[in-house]
Design a protein around this motif. Structure first.
Motif, PDB file in Angstrom:
ATOM      1  N   ALA A   1      30.144  39.551  44.223  1.00 27.75           N
ATOM      2  CA  ALA A   1      30.544  39.755  42.821  1.00 27.75           C
ATOM      3  C   ALA A   1      29.602  38.992  41.896  1.00 27.75           C
ATOM      4  O   ALA A   1      29.184  39.513  40.851  1.00 27.75           O
ATOM      5  CB  ALA A   1      31.987  39.307  42.610  1.00 27.75           C
TER       6      ALA A   1
ATOM      7  N   ASP B   1      31.352  46.756  40.475  1.00 29.71           N
ATOM      8  CA  ASP B   1      31.986  46.575  39.166  1.00 29.71           C
ATOM      9  C   ASP B   1      33.500  46.429  39.253  1.00 29.71           C
ATOM     10  O   ASP B   1      34.135  45.888  38.357  1.00 29.71           O
ATOM     11  CB  ASP B   1      31.686  47.789  38.271  1.00 29.71           C
ATOM     12  CG  ASP B   1      30.201  48.078  38.182  1.00 29.71           C
ATOM     13  OD1 ASP B   1      29.457  47.190  37.740  1.00 29.71           O
ATOM     14  OD2 ASP B   1      29.792  49.197  38.574  1.00 29.71           O
TER      15      ASP B   1
ATOM     16  N   ILE C   1      36.944  45.875  42.092  1.00 28.40           N
ATOM     17  CA  ILE C   1      37.482  45.606  43.431  1.00 28.40           C
ATOM     18  C   ILE C   1      38.867  46.256  43.491  1.00 28.40           C
ATOM     19  O   ILE C   1      39.679  46.077  42.585  1.00 28.40           O
ATOM     20  CB  ILE C   1      37.537  44.097  43.768  1.00 28.40           C
ATOM     21  CG1 ILE C   1      38.050  43.859  45.175  1.00 28.40           C
ATOM     22  CG2 ILE C   1      38.363  43.311  42.791  1.00 28.40           C
ATOM     23  CD1 ILE C   1      37.079  44.173  46.252  1.00 28.40           C
TER      24      ILE C   1
ATOM     25  N   LEU D   1      36.771  36.432  38.983  1.00 28.07           N
ATOM     26  CA  LEU D   1      36.285  37.815  38.993  1.00 28.07           C
ATOM     27  C   LEU D   1      36.238  38.393  37.583  1.00 28.07           C
ATOM     28  O   LEU D   1      35.269  39.064  37.207  1.00 28.07           O
ATOM     29  CB  LEU D   1      37.149  38.675  39.911  1.00 28.07           C
ATOM     30  CG  LEU D   1      37.002  38.385  41.409  1.00 28.07           C
ATOM     31  CD1 LEU D   1      38.108  39.069  42.203  1.00 28.07           C
ATOM     32  CD2 LEU D   1      35.626  38.781  41.916  1.00 28.07           C
TER      33      LEU D   1
ATOM     34  N   ILE E   1      34.246  41.672  36.631  1.00 28.19           N
ATOM     35  CA  ILE E   1      34.742  42.537  37.698  1.00 28.19           C
ATOM     36  C   ILE E   1      36.179  42.950  37.376  1.00 28.19           C
ATOM     37  O   ILE E   1      37.032  42.108  37.096  1.00 28.19           O
ATOM     38  CB  ILE E   1      34.704  41.824  39.072  1.00 28.19           C
ATOM     39  CG1 ILE E   1      33.297  41.323  39.383  1.00 28.19           C
ATOM     40  CG2 ILE E   1      35.250  42.730  40.167  1.00 28.19           C
ATOM     41  CD1 ILE E   1      32.253  42.382  39.563  1.00 28.19           C
TER      42      ILE E   1
END
Length: 165
Positions: free
Chosen positions: A65, A71, A73, A95, A100
């Motif tokens: 990440a 981009d 999860i 994240l 993310i």
């Protein structure tokens, strides 16, 4: 969008096919939402109470990440990520800061939703409480077995359990 899947099952007492089942659910969601699978992370026989950073696949997920390998999860549920509220908050916040997006398919969780924080904290608290309750119930069951005169552990090396009743 480039997406990754993270799956986990807890112990050798569970079925390893759980990883494939979780992956199937995540892939279905990804296909319905036009995401491209670029990475797949799996932690087998790894308890949710183990901090994310100490798990092989989850640790690699965090590193990837940071490197911008994906981009989004996608996970089946937040408890597959972790069953510790503090670790959950630390990991998902990290994240989010990396840009993310985190999706928990079965819970309808999405870091892009405005109500994400309360939903995440509620699920995280319930997951952590589940572990505490499970420990108490396991101890209760073992105590009951001892009270009935049964062994609660494996036989020592070189011995075998023989039923006498």
């Amino acid at each position: 969008m480039r997406a990754a899947i993270y799956t986990r099952y807890s112990s050798d007492k569970q079925n390893p096919t759980s990883l494939a089942d979780q992956e199937r659910i995540c892939k279905k969601w990804m296909n319905e939402n036009g995401l491209e699978l670029t990475r797949n992370y799996q932690d087998g026989e790894c308890r949710g109470s183990v901090p994310t950073q100490y798990r092989l696949a989850a640790g690699q997920l965090i590193q990837d990440a940071k490197s911008g390998c994906f981009d989004v999860i996608v996970i089946e549920a937040l408890d597959r990520f972790t069953r510790n509220l503090a670790d959950q908050e630390k990991t998902i916040n990290k994240l989010e800061l990396l840009g993310i997006r985190v999706i928990a398919v079965n819970e309808g969780y999405d870091t892009e939703d405005s109500g994400r924080y309360i939903k995440r904290v509620m699920h995280g608290a319930m997951s952590e409480q589940y572990l505490r309750d499970l420990g108490k119930k396991t101890h209760r069951g073992m105590s009951g077995q001892v009270a009935r005169g049964f062994s609660v552990g494996a036989a020592p090396f070189g011995y075998r359990n023989i039923r006498t009743e």
